[in-house]
Scaffold this motif. Structure first.
Motif, PDB file in Angstrom:
ATOM      1  N   LEU A 387       0.825  -1.202   0.000  1.00  0.00           N
ATOM      2  CA  LEU A 387       0.000   0.000   0.000  1.00  0.00           C
ATOM      3  C   LEU A 387       0.862   1.255   0.000  1.00  0.00           C
ATOM      4  N   GLY A 388       0.308   2.340  -0.518  1.00  0.00           N
ATOM      5  CA  GLY A 388       1.011   3.615  -0.499  1.00  0.00           C
ATOM      6  C   GLY A 388       0.320   4.630  -1.384  1.00  0.00           C
ATOM      7  N   TYR A 389       0.835   5.856  -1.358  1.00  0.00           N
ATOM      8  CA  TYR A 389       0.318   6.919  -2.199  1.00  0.00           C
ATOM      9  C   TYR A 389       0.898   6.756  -3.591  1.00  0.00           C
ATOM     10  N   THR A 390       0.048   6.668  -4.616  1.00  0.00           N
ATOM     11  CA  THR A 390       0.512   6.348  -5.963  1.00  0.00           C
ATOM     12  C   THR A 390       1.015   7.569  -6.724  1.00  0.00           C
ATOM     13  N   GLY A 391       0.559   8.771  -6.381  1.00  0.00           N
ATOM     14  CA  GLY A 391       1.021   9.978  -7.048  1.00  0.00           C
ATOM     15  C   GLY A 391       0.801   9.917  -8.549  1.00  0.00           C
ATOM     16  N   ALA A 392       1.815  10.362  -9.316  1.00  0.00           N
ATOM     17  CA  ALA A 392       1.687  10.381 -10.775  1.00  0.00           C
ATOM     18  C   ALA A 392       1.567   8.979 -11.347  1.00  0.00           C
ATOM     19  N   PHE A 393       2.081   7.969 -10.621  1.00  0.00           N
ATOM     20  CA  PHE A 393       1.971   6.594 -11.104  1.00  0.00           C
ATOM     21  C   PHE A 393       0.531   6.105 -11.062  1.00  0.00           C
ATOM     22  N   GLY A 394      -0.338   6.839 -10.355  1.00  0.00           N
ATOM     23  CA  GLY A 394      -1.748   6.488 -10.292  1.00  0.00           C
ATOM     24  C   GLY A 394      -2.569   7.099 -11.405  1.00  0.00           C
ATOM     25  N   LEU A 395      -1.904   7.732 -12.378  1.00  0.00           N
ATOM     26  CA  LEU A 395      -2.581   8.298 -13.546  1.00  0.00           C
ATOM     27  C   LEU A 395      -2.245   7.459 -14.771  1.00  0.00           C
ATOM     28  N   GLY A 396      -3.138   7.480 -15.729  1.00  0.00           N
ATOM     29  CA  GLY A 396      -2.941   6.685 -16.925  1.00  0.00           C
ATOM     30  C   GLY A 396      -1.811   7.205 -17.790  1.00  0.00           C
ATOM     31  N   ALA A 497      12.034   9.316  -8.751  1.00  0.00           N
ATOM     32  CA  ALA A 497      10.761   9.428  -8.047  1.00  0.00           C
ATOM     33  C   ALA A 497      10.580   8.195  -7.167  1.00  0.00           C
ATOM     34  N   LEU A 498      10.132   8.415  -5.944  1.00  0.00           N
ATOM     35  CA  LEU A 498      10.041   7.321  -4.976  1.00  0.00           C
ATOM     36  C   LEU A 498       8.747   6.539  -5.127  1.00  0.00           C
ATOM     37  N   ARG A 499       8.855   5.241  -4.971  1.00  0.00           N
ATOM     38  CA  ARG A 499       7.679   4.379  -4.864  1.00  0.00           C
ATOM     39  C   ARG A 499       7.372   4.207  -3.383  1.00  0.00           C
ATOM     40  N   ALA A 500       6.099   4.064  -3.068  1.00  0.00           N
ATOM     41  CA  ALA A 500       5.673   4.016  -1.667  1.00  0.00           C
ATOM     42  C   ALA A 500       6.428   2.985  -0.829  1.00  0.00           C
ATOM     43  N   LEU A 597      -4.733  -4.828 -20.686  1.00  0.00           N
ATOM     44  CA  LEU A 597      -6.044  -5.148 -21.273  1.00  0.00           C
ATOM     45  C   LEU A 597      -7.100  -4.128 -20.878  1.00  0.00           C
ATOM     46  N   ILE A 598      -6.912  -3.482 -19.737  1.00  0.00           N
ATOM     47  CA  ILE A 598      -7.888  -2.483 -19.292  1.00  0.00           C
ATOM     48  C   ILE A 598      -7.281  -1.075 -19.314  1.00  0.00           C
ATOM     49  N   GLY A 599      -6.178  -0.918 -20.029  1.00  0.00           N
ATOM     50  CA  GLY A 599      -5.574   0.404 -20.176  1.00  0.00           C
ATOM     51  C   GLY A 599      -4.892   0.931 -18.935  1.00  0.00           C
ATOM     52  N   ALA A 600      -4.466   0.050 -18.045  1.00  0.00           N
ATOM     53  CA  ALA A 600      -3.796   0.472 -16.807  1.00  0.00           C
ATOM     54  C   ALA A 600      -2.278   0.329 -16.966  1.00  0.00           C
ATOM     55  N   PRO A 601      -1.505   1.205 -16.326  1.00  0.00           N
ATOM     56  CA  PRO A 601      -0.045   1.057 -16.381  1.00  0.00           C
ATOM     57  C   PRO A 601       0.397  -0.201 -15.651  1.00  0.00           C
ATOM     58  N   THR A 602       1.508  -0.748 -16.096  1.00  0.00           N
ATOM     59  CA  THR A 602       2.007  -1.993 -15.493  1.00  0.00           C
ATOM     60  C   THR A 602       3.087  -1.750 -14.458  1.00  0.00           C
ATOM     61  N   ASP A 603       3.455  -0.480 -14.242  1.00  0.00           N
ATOM     62  CA  ASP A 603       4.592  -0.169 -13.375  1.00  0.00           C
ATOM     63  C   ASP A 603       4.194   0.515 -12.073  1.00  0.00           C
ATOM     64  N   VAL A 604       2.924   0.418 -11.671  1.00  0.00           N
ATOM     65  CA  VAL A 604       2.510   1.074 -10.426  1.00  0.00           C
ATOM     66  C   VAL A 604       3.185   0.406  -9.234  1.00  0.00           C
ATOM     67  N   GLY A 605       3.052  -0.914  -9.124  1.00  0.00           N
ATOM     68  CA  GLY A 605       3.796  -1.656  -8.107  1.00  0.00           C
ATOM     69  C   GLY A 605       3.146  -1.744  -6.746  1.00  0.00           C
ATOM     70  N   TYR A 606       2.033  -1.051  -6.529  1.00  0.00           N
ATOM     71  CA  TYR A 606       1.349  -1.119  -5.238  1.00  0.00           C
ATOM     72  C   TYR A 606      -0.063  -0.560  -5.399  1.00  0.00           C
ATOM     73  N   ILE A 607      -0.857  -0.661  -4.331  1.00  0.00           N
ATOM     74  CA  ILE A 607      -2.255  -0.237  -4.345  1.00  0.00           C
ATOM     75  C   ILE A 607      -2.390   1.036  -3.527  1.00  0.00           C
TER      76      ILE A 607
END
Length: 733
Positions: A387-396, A497-500, A597-607
């Motif tokens: 878990l963590g704050y996704t920031g820009a990685f939480g955008l398409g 940029a840091l990942r959570a 398949l649903i247009g989501a990035p594959t590099d988010v790495g967390y929820i």
């Protein structure tokens, strides 16, 4: 109470309709203003370390933290080309004139941060801006950058505030798009379910009315404090999903009562007394589940819970008043025009579902073990959820702030918005020559770390030829040495940029390095620490929140069904559906399987840290809709003297069509959110759609009848002392 509601609503239906019409007209302007007043940034954790650092900096240094915004250029010509410089210089002059822009560091300014990359085709310009009114300032920066673009030069604005602005804009757009997608598809399903246009329109009326009133209430809530932007998503999902479900159940019961020969007012009144009771009780359980969001001491999360509770209460109110009034006025006209001979909901026992119930209850162990195994297998990936704050990685992909971050990431500037603030408390000893030497030694140590891009301090200013004047040194020293000479500060900028999941390790290493340098009292702050502390506070509150919902739901179900076995079974089965949803979103959005398949990035790495509790509340609450609707019919048969096999078969044959239709509608509503550009919306949509699909099929139509027949008369076990103490409440009159 339900008798009184039934009599009043069916006796004065026009008055009820007029009251709702007045309410809707008054609520509509407020509902339209709600999205613009929502917030995307998580609220700070009370007495957290990051908050202490910010307060000390403001109090002891006489300054406040500023925002870092990055203007990124991507061009087909090199940065030294006169054509580029003409466009760039004109834009920089405009940016410097914007109120709120406190400073501009050009890409060609000599210094430790390289502002040019990819052979001169990409540049980064750092803007220091005020935090107060940050979104408006970024909006002006973006308008200027867009106006300056040419066919050869493109500009992107990124940074924490830019990400927030994109998030809010896209979140609102996602909700609108989802409504436009879900409503027509829902109308098709409703027409197929009822075989009549009038009957199909009523659930949509209830859902839309509930959304309007709930959004107006949400706007009023924003006047009292910050409200999460996710509250709008929650309201849309609950009002459309639950509102249409409740209306579907009531309309199906009304048509069943009409078929018995009752008049329209009498059938509407009986619907309130029967299905209305189940709807009210189900709404109470959903509101209770949304109340889990009130447990964490975080205003941002609580606002989502309050929004959800308001939405479900408004939906129940509409289902118990507005809908019966319409039914009483329409009467038999509800069945016109007859479009289809086939209906998913028939108003009576359906032969197919009778055969299905017989099949499942004929081999209960096979179905129980098999379905439970499937659900546990689906839930397995959830054990590795991060878990963590996704920031820009939480955008398409392709969103401006994310695109800009990806470009500067390649230049080693990705961490420009993820700086750590290391605050050193010298205590009564104060600033001595020895502490100055320790300070400089710590700065050199941190600067040597390969993952650190830059450590900002007065020592840096003295080393730079362009920033080494006495004026620059004095100005920088004032930001890093407190007025009372008790506190020292270092700003550590990571290279990427840091990942959570990386943040706790950074905090631990920074603290250890400062203590190894001889500083005993060390505080670590900055945006990454604030987001990490928010996640930790939320995760630590989840067991209490979930446990409270479990306990309260157990008590309510025990009272309603006068049993200890049924509520225990319900909690276990709902937990299975929540676990399966958690497993799927972990697999897709954290591990990247099928994300494209649903247009989501594959590099988010967390929820996103706010989603598990939010999804639990919605899934747990809505799962109880089907559970209560089915169990109330089973209880009705049990009280009429039927044995377990007969009562379950009768209940399933009468409710399965409604449950599958209601589930299909919810799946359509939730799936519509998968089409958005905000990863959190995609996560919620996929998780909830999956949970409803599994709940309405494997659980309600297979696991519930199988387990019920296995338990037999134990389903209704209640110790004698509790039978005397427990109040008598029935979901059927």
């Amino acid at each position: 109470m339900f008798d009184r509601i039934a009599r009043t609503v069916t006796r004065y239906p026009l008055s009820v309709l007029l009251a709702w019409l007045v309410l809707a007209v008054g609520a509509l302007p407020l509902a339209r203003m709600a999205p613009a007043h929502l917030a995307a940034n998580a609220s700070s954790v009370k007495n957290s370390e990051a908050q202490q650092v910010a307060e000390i900096y403001q109090r002891e240094f006489g300054q406040t933290f500023t925002d870092r915004t990055v203007l990124v250029s991507e061009s087909a010509i090199p940065a030294r080309d006169p054509r580029f410089l003409e466009v760039y210089n004109r834009l920089v002059a405009q940016l410097e004139a914007i109120p709120g822009v406190l400073g501009v560091v050009r890409f060609d300014t000599p210094g430790p941060l390289e502002g040019v990359g990819q052979g001169g085709r990409v540049t980064a310009t750092l803007l220091e801006t005020r935090l107060e009114g940050g979104e408006a300032i970024v909006g002006q920066i973006r308008r200027a950058a867009q106006a300056a673009q040419t066919p050869l030069v493109h500009f992107y604005v990124t940074g924490a505030t830019a990400v927030t602005a994109d998030f809010l804009r896209l979140l609102e757009a996602d909700v609108r798009r989802s409504e436009l997608i879900a409503l027509p598809l829902t109308a098709v399903v409703l027409v197929g379910a009822f075989g009549a246009l009038v009957a199909a329109a009523l659930p949509l009326v209830v859902g839309l009315m509930a959304i309007t009133v709930s959004l107006a209430s949400l706007y009023l809530l924003t006047l009292l404090g910050p409200v999460s932007s996710f509250a709008q998503t929650v309201i849309t999902m609950l009002c459309l999903g639950a509102g249409i479900d409740y209306a579907l159940m009531n309309v199906a019961r009304f048509r069943e009562e009409l078929a018995k020969g009752l008049s329209a007012p009498a059938a509407a009144a009986q619907t309130v007394r029967t299905a209305g009771r189940a709807v009210a009780f189900s709404g109470l359980v959903v509101a209770l589940a949304m109340g889990a969001m009130l447990v964490p001491d975080l205003a941002f999360i609580r606002s989502m819970g309050i929004g959800g509770v308001m939405a479900i209460l408004t939906t129940v109110l509409a289902a118990l008043t507005l809908l019966p009034a319409l039914l009483a006025l329409l009467g038999e006209r509800i069945n016109r025009p007859h479009w289809f001979a086939f209906r998913l909901t028939t108003g009576g026992a359906h032969p197919f579902w009778e055969r299905w119930a017989t099949l499942v209850m004929g081999r209960p162990w096979v179905f129980t073990v098999g379905v439970t195994g499937i659900l546990l297998l689906l839930a397995w990936p959830a054990w590795s959820m991060k878990l963590g704050y996704t920031g820009a990685f939480g955008l398409g992909p392709g969103v401006e702030s994310r695109k800009g971050l990806e470009l500067i990431q390649q230049m080693g500037l990705g961490g420009a918005s993820d700086a750590f603030e290391v605050l050193l408390d010298l205590g009564h000893e104060g600033f001595t020559a020895e502490n100055r030497a320790r300070w400089r030694g710590l700065e050199e140590t941190l600067s040597s770390w390969p993952e650190v891009r830059l450590v900002v301090s007065p020592f840096l200013a003295a080393r730079l030829p362009s920033s080494g004047s006495l004026g620059d040194l004095a100005a920088l020293s004032a930001q890093y040495l407190s007025q009372n000479r008790r506190y020292l500060r270092l700003t550590v900028i990571p290279k990427d940029a840091l990942r959570a999941p990386e943040i706790p390790g950074w905090v631990e290493r920074l603290r250890a390095a400062a203590q190894a340098a001889g500083f005993k009292r060390v505080l670590i702050g900055g945006a990454p620490v604030g987001s990490w502390e928010f996640t930790e506070a939320l995760v630590s509150a989840m067991p209490v929140a979930i446990g409270t919902v479990f306990a309260a739901t157990f008590v309510l179900l025990a009272i309603a069904f006068r049993s200890l076995v049924i509520p225990l079974k319900s909690l276990v089965m709902n937990t299975l559906s929540v676990g399966a949803a958690y497993g799927l979103i972990t697999l897709v959005f954290q591990q990247g399987f099928g994300a494209r398949l649903i247009g989501a990035p594959t590099d988010v790495g967390y929820i996103d840290s706010s989603l598990p509790l939010l999804m639990f509340a919605i899934i747990f609450g809505l799962s109880m809709d089907y559970e209560i609707f089915l169990l109330s019919r089973i209880q009705e048969g049990h009280l009429a003297g039927l044995n377990t096999f007969q009562s379950v078969k009768a209940a399933l044959s009468r409710t399965a069509g409604v449950i599958t239709s209601a589930a299909l509608i919810m799946i359509l509503v939730f799936s519509a959110f998968i089409s958005g550009q905000v990863v959190a919306n995609k996560t919620i949509g996929l998780g909830l759609a999956t949970a409803v699909l599994l709940d309405a099929t494997l659980i309600r139509l297979v696991l519930v009848p199988a387990v019920m027949v296995l338990a037999g008369e134990w389903n209704w076990w209640l110790p004698a002392p509790l039978q005397r103490l427990m109040p008598r409440v029935r979901l059927e009159p």
